[in-house]
Structure formats: C-alpha cells, structure tokens
Design an enzyme around this catalytic site. Structure first.
Site: not given
Ligand code: GUN
Length: 291
Positions: A54, A98, A121
C-alpha cells in the site's frame, strides 16, 4: 469452454495511471499531494506485506506515504492516540488501520476514532451504516468490494435482476459486497459456513463472489455454466518448490472452475491489485474534498 480471465492486474494498472495523472495535475495547481497513513499493529507477515504494498503503490502514483508500526503489545490508548494525531495532521488525507488487530484491542472503537473524512477503508461505523442503507451515501466504499464491483462493471456483467451469491460474511468483504450488489439491483444471497447445501446455493449464482478464506473450496460442480466468478480469497499454501516456501491460492479451485464459468478472476492477479487501486482512489477522493 474455458472461462474468460478477468485481468485485475491490467485494470488496476489503468486506474493507477489515471490517479497518477490527476495527482500530478493537482500538485501543479496546489503544490500539495494526497497523503496516506498506514497503521500496522503487530508483526503478522501477511499484514506487513499488504501494508508495504500500500505504501509503495501510493508513492508510485505521487502520493505521500506515512507508515506507522506499533508493537503487538500496544494499548488501546496508544493506537487511538495515534489515530487522533493523524486526524489532526493536515498532510494526511487518508488513514488505514490494517486489520486484523491483536485480540486485546477494541477494533470498533479504533475504527470509530478515524475522522469520517479520512476513512479511506470505509470501515467507520457511520460509513458502513450509510453503505447498507438505501438512499444514503457513504464518504468511502470499502476497497475490496469496491474493486470487485469495478471489475464486474468493466467486464460488462449485467447485475440488474441477476442472482448474485456472496460466499462469506466478513465486515471487510462479504457484508459490504452484498450491500453493493443489492444497490446494483441484483438478487443477493449471502451464505457462509453454517449454510445448508453451499454447493446448491452457489449453483444458482449468475455472479458468485467467494470470500471465505478457504483454499480452493469452490469446486467446478458448484458453478452454473457461464457464471461469473470473483475470487477474493488470498490463501497461503505450502509449496516447497516456491522460493518463499508458499504460494497463493484463492477460495476457488481455479483449474476446475475455469472449465465451467463464463468469466473468472485469477489469484493472484484478480481482485488483489484492485484493492490497492481502490485505496488510492479513495485517498485521492479524500484529498480532492480538501482542495
Ligand atoms: N485486512 C484485509 N483487508 C483489509 C483492508 O482492505 N483494509 C484493512 N485496513 N485491513 C485489511
């Protein structure tokens, strides 16, 4: 008949190029860049890899990346304190915590502490509430289901009146995915580990979205001939022939299902790259609301 492969890598690259162009345009006009902050608590290897990707992708499109790592022992106050700091930082336009978080932390409170305008998110309870309600507009749509919808749209898949089955009911994918398909006027069934006759339910799907986290669970005889299959699963399975000792497989048995389906997303190279492209899109949208 072999299914058409939906190339998420190519679609995501195209979207990233467009974002990159827009970021450059805005930088020329304002002297400012979108900023994305990632927060990783603990040392889960898969989460570390996602957060690294990311950050790398955000820099590649010209954004500013802020990366925060807290130990697995971090307290609720420490994590919420960091989120509040990032809320107040004008260089940060998007905040991503995350998931999953270590068990002792209250995920709902942490996600709820993120400023609505920076919730790239789309996991803030208010954004999720708006997403599932008719006629309401969330500020952000969760990245993975949003990426699946873009793949369906770009592949010309008709959703109006279609039977859509979502396998899995997670907060991150299954639940928001079902809401998005419903808003697109599909007839939506959500099924899960407790559902009776999963193969039978899946066989009724014109569009099947698999998001359960079970390697190769969906078999060829679960699929209606010609159906569109979106595989959200990213499962590490041991592979002594791979350099890392593992390889990634989806929730769908690709080799079997591609012989029955009309279209299918591969793993890797399907939904995965779209998740990050949508995160960058959400971060750009957050920034654009401030200029
Ligand atoms: N863990 C798995 N997918 C995601 C996501 O799209 N965002 C976040 N913050 N954590 C995740």
């Amino acid at each position: 008949m072999t299914a058409t492969i939906i190339d998420g890598t190519a679609v995501a690259a195209d979207i990233r190029e467009k974002i990159k162009g827009r970021v450059a345009e805005l930088y020329a006009a304002t002297g400012r860049k979108p900023g994305l902050a990632t927060v990783l608590v603990g040392e889960d290897p898969a989460s570390q890899a996602y957060v690294r990707m990311k950050g790398k992708n955000s820099v590649e499109v010209g954004m500013e990346s802020f990366s925060y790592k807290l130990p697995a022992t971090a307290t609720q106050e420490e994590v919420e304190g960091l989120v509040r700091e990032l809320n107040a930082n004008p260089a940060v336009h998007g905040i991503l915590v995350q998931l999953p978080l270590p068990k002792h932390l209250n995920e709902e409170a942490i996600l709820g502490a993120i400023s609505l305008e920076k919730d790239v998110d789309g996991f803030h309870p208010v954004n999720i509430g708006r997403l599932v309600m008719k006629g309401r507009k969330p500020l952000f749509i969760p990245c993975t289901p949003k990426g699946c919808m873009v793949l369906l749209e770009r592949s010309g898949v008709p959703l109006e009146g279609a039977n859509a089955v979502v396998l899995g009911r997670s907060n991150i994918v299954g639940m928001p995915m079902a809401a998005l398909l419903l808003h697109a006027n599909a007839t939506v069934t959500t099924c899960h580990s407790r559902s009776r006759d999963l193969p039978g339910i899946c066989r009724r799907a014109d569009v099947l979205v698999a998001a359960v986290g079970r390697p190769k669970m969906v078999k060829g005889d679960w699929i209606k001939p010609g159906a569109v299959v979106i595989d959200v699963g990213v499962n590490r399975v041991e592979d002594p022939t791979a350099k890392s000792g593992y390889r990634l497989v989806g929730d769908v048995d690709f080799d079997e299902v591609k012989e029955v389906a009309g279209m299918i997303t591969p793993v890797p190279g399907g939904v995965g790259p779209m998740t990050i492209a949508m995160l960058l899109q959400n971060t750009l949208d957050a920034f654009e609301r401030t200029v």
